[in-house]
Design an enzyme around this catalytic site. Structure first.
Site: not given
Ligand code: GLU
Ligand code: ZN
Length: 491
Positions: A261-262
């Site tokens: 994920s970011k």
């Protein structure tokens, strides 16, 4: 696939936050597909969400694309026949199309509040049915509409999904069918008039004549919606009536088998730049995330990837992001550089660490590179390995973690003997130094080489992990070596 000059693909990120590796993998695959097929690689910025998009992030995206050599044929800075390529500059295009969709019955005004839709959706779920919008406003009577208006409700615009299954052949996953109950009518324009991603993305793809959409698997659920929109577009004359082919790239998994994920630090592109990954190394590794070169080959350039790119070798299975492997590939790339090229790439790191690099230092660095090239995994590691050559004897200090290496009684004996032995030495050369010190410490004093040489290494280079000792001593020169050893005797 045969060469087809009409292939047009796009990379269309939203400029929020730092660019991340998952997004760059998508860009790379699109780029390679375009280059392989003599197609056109379009770069479009999807900045319709004013609350989340930022100019900084836009600039960072462009800089990332340039750094990684992902050259685009149409898009910001380069222009092209279908511009502008920033959605924030295309707003006037979207509202008339939304209006046409409304007038032709492909979309309708929905007056439901968020609470109402979500309550009814929960009720559906409780009955064991598919959740989502239930089509409440599809056929509102004139009275009902008048009632909503008298309550000052402002409608959103919803797209009316056709009541039939939607099937398409994914370039990576094969045939996929979505049943209508799983694709409810969805919002294309907010009450404030803002056109949303599910609408503007296919409008731009249609107007920019995109032929192939390669994007992350997380967007798979928007594909049936977009295909339905394309069908509507051909009735209202948006685009040239063709529906692009879709291919959904596999997820990139991070730690503990969770989707990268970011928020994972290892997903942020800026980290790779600041750690000193080479663009070649990073792109090589990203090329392995879901694609294979064939013949078990893992080391290849972007050009080689493009020449060999075949969508049939993109896997549908999730790809695991392995930072160790990424680092190892980067190390291979560092080893493949010429001395001069590596020196040029190291320079910004040395300057960034505060060293002034003039002609004298440049010459030293060029001599030192063959000593460190094999030992480096990232460019930033060179700073620690080379600082002993760039600092003068007054400012030079041993790294605190390695201080104990020169502080023991044995170490002090070694260092004292070394000074005695080397003070009169005329030929300050690698081989001579090696022979002299070996004779003194290993043969005469009977020390194990590691015990014998570590204190000298730490005294001279400031750390246990350094370029080879005797070469380092030759490069640094007699005076500095002796002065640093004397200084080490006093810490
Ligand atoms: N702006 C969208 C995103 O960044 C693009 C998705 C797509 O490729 O359709 O997720
Ligand atoms: Zn409604």
């Amino acid at each position: 696939m045969t060469t087809n000059s009409k292939i047009r693909v796009r990379f269309c990120p939203s400029p929020t936050g730092d660019p991340h590796v998952g997004m760059i993998r998508t860009a790379l695959f699109n780029w390679a597909f375009a280059r392989k097929n003599n197609g056109t690689f379009v770069f479009r910025i999807e900045d319709t969400d004013a609350a989340r998009d930022s100019e900084d992030s836009f600039k960072a995206l462009l800089a990332a694309m340039r750094w990684l050599n992902l050259d685009w044929d149409e898009g910001p800075e380069v222009g092209g026949p279908h511009g502008p390529y920033r959605q924030s500059e295309r707003k006037d295009i979207y509202s008339p199309i939304a209006k046409d969709l409304l007038e032709n019955g492909f979309a309708y005004n929905c007056y439901c509040s968020q609470e109402e839709t979500s309550e009814r959706s929960k009720a559906l779920q409780a009955q064991g049915k598919a959740s989502g919008y239930d089509g409440f406003c599809r056929e509102l009577s004139d009275e009902k509409i008048a009632e909503f208006k008298s309550l000052h409700r402002v409608p959103v615009i919803r797209f009316r999904m056709p009541d039939k299954p939607i099937t398409f052949t994914d370039l990576i996953r094969g045939e996929i069918t979505f049943q209508p109950e799983h694709v409810p009518d969805y919002v294309i324009v907010r009450a404030n008039g803002e056109a949303l991603y599910p609408l503007v993305n296919p409008i731009d793809d249609a107007l920019m004549q995109i032929t192939h959409v390669l994007r992350g698997e997380d967007l798979l659920s928007s594909t049936p919606r977009q295909i339905a929109l394309y069908e509507a577009f051909s009735s209202i004359g948006v685009g040239n009536g063709t529906i692009p082919e879709f291919g959904h790239l596999p997820y990139v998994m991070g730690e503990q088998n969770k989707k990268l994920s970011k928020r994972d630090p290892q997903s942020s592109l800026s980290l790779y730049k600041s750690e000193g990954f080479l663009p070649e190394g990073l792109m090589n590794y990203l090329g392995l995330l879901g694609w294979s070169f064939g013949e078990d080959r893992e080391f290849f350039s972007m050009k080689e990837m493009a020449d060999n790119f075949d969508i049939a070798r993109v896997s549908a299975n999730p790809a695991r992001f392995d930072i160790k492997k990424c680092t190892a590939i980067n190390a291979d790339w560092i080893r493949s550089l010429s001395t001069q090229d590596l020196a040029d790439r190291l320079l910004p790191f040395l300057v960034g660490a505060g060293y002034s690099v003039e002609n004298k230092e440049r010459a030293l660095i060029l001599q030192a590179i063959p000593l460190i090239q094999e030992r480096m995994e990232t460019l930033s590691q060179a700073v620690g390995m080379l600082r002993f050559l760039l600092e003068n004897d007054e400012e030079f200090a041993i790294e605190s973690a390695d201080l104990p290496q020169v502080q023991s009684a044995e170490s002090k004996t070694v260092l004292t003997k070394v000074i005695e032995q080397l003070t009169g030495l005329e030929d300050w050369e690698t081989q001579v130094l090696h022979d002299k010190l070996n004779e003194l410490l290993v043969q005469e004093m009977g020390l194990k080489p590691r015990l014998a040489f570590t204190p000298i290494r730490v005294a001279i280079t400031g750390r246990r992990v350094s370029p080879p000792l005797f070469e380092s001593m030759e490069l640094l020169g007699k005076q500095s070596c002796l002065s640093r050893i004397s200084k080490a005797l006093m810490v």
